[in-house]
Design a protein around this motif. Structure first.
Motif, PDB file in Angstrom:
ATOM      1  N   LEU A 164      17.550  22.628  15.321  1.00  0.00           N
ATOM      2  CA  LEU A 164      17.274  23.534  15.020  1.00  0.00           C
ATOM      3  C   LEU A 164      15.382  23.059  14.054  1.00  0.00           C
ATOM      4  N   ILE A 165      15.337  22.012  14.209  1.00  0.00           N
ATOM      5  CA  ILE A 165      13.960  21.546  12.745  1.00  0.00           C
ATOM      6  C   ILE A 165      12.909  20.792  13.668  1.00  0.00           C
ATOM      7  N   ILE A 166      13.254  20.507  15.357  1.00  0.00           N
ATOM      8  CA  ILE A 166      13.207  19.777  15.763  1.00  0.00           C
ATOM      9  C   ILE A 166      11.222  21.370  16.535  1.00  0.00           C
ATOM     10  N   PRO A 167      11.239  22.248  16.866  1.00  0.00           N
ATOM     11  CA  PRO A 167      10.434  23.417  17.104  1.00  0.00           C
ATOM     12  C   PRO A 167       9.671  23.462  15.906  1.00  0.00           C
ATOM     13  N   PRO A 168       9.683  22.818  14.771  1.00  0.00           N
ATOM     14  CA  PRO A 168       8.472  22.728  14.044  1.00  0.00           C
ATOM     15  C   PRO A 168       8.179  21.370  14.046  1.00  0.00           C
ATOM     16  N   TRP A 169       8.758  20.741  14.027  1.00  0.00           N
ATOM     17  CA  TRP A 169       7.909  19.528  13.966  1.00  0.00           C
ATOM     18  C   TRP A 169       6.917  19.139  14.989  1.00  0.00           C
ATOM     19  N   HIS A 170       7.295  19.704  16.524  1.00  0.00           N
ATOM     20  CA  HIS A 170       6.315  19.726  17.536  1.00  0.00           C
ATOM     21  C   HIS A 170       5.550  20.815  17.349  1.00  0.00           C
ATOM     22  N   ILE A 171       5.604  21.460  16.846  1.00  0.00           N
ATOM     23  CA  ILE A 171       3.993  22.802  16.032  1.00  0.00           C
ATOM     24  C   ILE A 171       3.177  21.410  15.130  1.00  0.00           C
ATOM     25  N   GLN A 172       3.676  20.746  14.473  1.00  0.00           N
ATOM     26  CA  GLN A 172       3.075  19.829  13.189  1.00  0.00           C
ATOM     27  C   GLN A 172       2.855  18.955  13.785  1.00  0.00           C
ATOM     28  N   ASP A 173       3.178  18.182  14.853  1.00  0.00           N
ATOM     29  CA  ASP A 173       2.397  17.528  15.710  1.00  0.00           C
ATOM     30  C   ASP A 173       1.336  17.797  16.891  1.00  0.00           C
ATOM     31  N   TYR A 174       1.355  18.828  17.016  1.00  0.00           N
ATOM     32  CA  TYR A 174       0.638  19.961  17.723  1.00  0.00           C
ATOM     33  C   TYR A 174      -0.595  20.610  17.019  1.00  0.00           C
ATOM     34  N   ASN A 175      -0.082  20.829  15.235  1.00  0.00           N
ATOM     35  CA  ASN A 175      -1.594  20.794  14.609  1.00  0.00           C
ATOM     36  C   ASN A 175      -2.527  19.543  14.854  1.00  0.00           C
ATOM     37  N   LYS A 176      -2.099  18.155  14.918  1.00  0.00           N
ATOM     38  CA  LYS A 176      -2.755  17.473  14.879  1.00  0.00           C
ATOM     39  C   LYS A 176      -3.863  17.306  16.441  1.00  0.00           C
ATOM     40  N   HIS A 177      -2.626  17.694  16.606  1.00  0.00           N
ATOM     41  CA  HIS A 177      -4.036  17.558  18.228  1.00  0.00           C
ATOM     42  C   HIS A 177      -5.039  18.498  18.306  1.00  0.00           C
ATOM     43  N   LEU A 178      -4.425  19.958  17.929  1.00  0.00           N
ATOM     44  CA  LEU A 178      -5.677  20.797  17.885  1.00  0.00           C
ATOM     45  C   LEU A 178      -7.097  20.392  16.982  1.00  0.00           C
ATOM     46  N   TRP A 179      -6.716  19.603  16.272  1.00  0.00           N
ATOM     47  CA  TRP A 179      -7.215  18.937  14.656  1.00  0.00           C
ATOM     48  C   TRP A 179      -8.383  17.905  15.966  1.00  0.00           C
ATOM     49  N   GLU A 198      -9.690  18.187  19.526  1.00  0.00           N
ATOM     50  CA  GLU A 198     -10.045  19.470  19.455  1.00  0.00           C
ATOM     51  C   GLU A 198     -11.774  19.579  18.754  1.00  0.00           C
ATOM     52  N   PHE A 199     -10.777  20.219  17.723  1.00  0.00           N
ATOM     53  CA  PHE A 199     -11.137  21.295  16.494  1.00  0.00           C
ATOM     54  C   PHE A 199     -13.066  20.117  16.281  1.00  0.00           C
ATOM     55  N   THR A 200     -12.043  18.623  15.346  1.00  0.00           N
ATOM     56  CA  THR A 200     -13.708  17.931  16.077  1.00  0.00           C
ATOM     57  C   THR A 200     -14.544  17.292  17.166  1.00  0.00           C
ATOM     58  N   LYS A 201     -13.512  17.547  17.886  1.00  0.00           N
ATOM     59  CA  LYS A 201     -14.477  16.901  19.013  1.00  0.00           C
ATOM     60  C   LYS A 201     -15.687  18.032  19.380  1.00  0.00           C
ATOM     61  N   TYR A 202     -14.831  19.231  19.476  1.00  0.00           N
ATOM     62  CA  TYR A 202     -15.542  19.777  20.563  1.00  0.00           C
ATOM     63  C   TYR A 202     -16.826  21.319  19.741  1.00  0.00           C
ATOM     64  N   ILE A 203     -16.097  20.908  18.211  1.00  0.00           N
ATOM     65  CA  ILE A 203     -17.021  21.677  17.292  1.00  0.00           C
ATOM     66  C   ILE A 203     -17.513  21.636  16.382  1.00  0.00           C
ATOM     67  N   THR A 244     -23.168  25.456   9.611  1.00  0.00           N
ATOM     68  CA  THR A 244     -22.063  24.478   8.076  1.00  0.00           C
ATOM     69  C   THR A 244     -21.082  24.936   7.598  1.00  0.00           C
ATOM     70  N   MET A 245     -21.611  26.214   6.012  1.00  0.00           N
ATOM     71  CA  MET A 245     -20.784  25.947   5.866  1.00  0.00           C
ATOM     72  C   MET A 245     -19.355  27.532   6.941  1.00  0.00           C
ATOM     73  N   ASN A 246     -19.971  27.836   8.433  1.00  0.00           N
ATOM     74  CA  ASN A 246     -18.545  28.251   8.537  1.00  0.00           C
ATOM     75  C   ASN A 246     -17.337  26.805   8.819  1.00  0.00           C
ATOM     76  N   LEU A 247     -18.056  25.903   9.917  1.00  0.00           N
ATOM     77  CA  LEU A 247     -17.261  24.128   9.830  1.00  0.00           C
ATOM     78  C   LEU A 247     -16.533  23.958   8.713  1.00  0.00           C
TER      79      LEU A 247
END
Length: 157
Positions: free
Chosen positions: A45-60, A62-67, A123-126
């Motif tokens: 049952l703890i596997i899905p939160p681990w995957h969500i946490q890992d997915y957040n790193k990928h989102l970060w 993309e956020f850094t690269k494109y925004i 800049t403040m928004n980011l």
């Protein structure tokens, strides 16, 4: 990971008294210690939160690269990451629900309402988005570590 798993099979616990174990019994007991956790429902049952946490790193990334990078340039990425890290570390006292709501609000804002703007406002928004994403990530990291410590306090492996 595969090499580490194979090497772990050759490790045995060291006690004060010397035991003579053959290679086959060591491998079978180590293999069972690898397979046994797969049948523990709490670990599954703890596997899905681990995957969500890992997915957040990928989102970060993309956020850094494109925004962040187009708005602040390459020199602004370090400052943006510092803001993210600072708020990630400070946010330990928050609860999981608030972290989830904060991250969801930022992602909805990015998907529906965000438009790049230049100058101080852009800049403040980011910086605000980075701080709030750091809070959400800090909450998830803290809570996952706490859950692992609570569920598996008697299992040191």
């Amino acid at each position: 990971m595969t090499l580490g798993t194979i090497l772990m099979c050759f490790l045995s616990k060291r006690d004060d008294e010397v035991e003579s174990l053959n290679l086959l019994s060591t491998l079978s007991s180590s293999s069972m210690s690898l397979i046994h956790p797969l049948f523990d429902i709490r670990r599954l049952l703890i596997i899905p939160p681990w995957h969500i946490q890992d997915y957040n790193k990928h989102l970060w990334v993309e956020f850094t690269k494109y925004i962040v990078k187009p708005m602040l340039g390459m020199s602004g990425v370090g400052g943006e990451m510092a803001v993210y890290g600072a708020f990630d570390a400070v946010s330990i006292t928050l609860i999981v629900t608030s972290g989830t709501l904060v991250q969801a609000a930022i992602f909805i804002w990015l998907l529906l309402f965000y438009s790049p703007s230049s100058g101080l406002v852009g800049t403040m928004n980011l910086l605000i988005m980075s701080a709030l994403l750091g809070i959400g990530d800090g909450v998830f990291n803290t809570q996952l570590s706490a859950l692992i410590g609570i569920f598996f306090k008697h299992n040191t492996e």
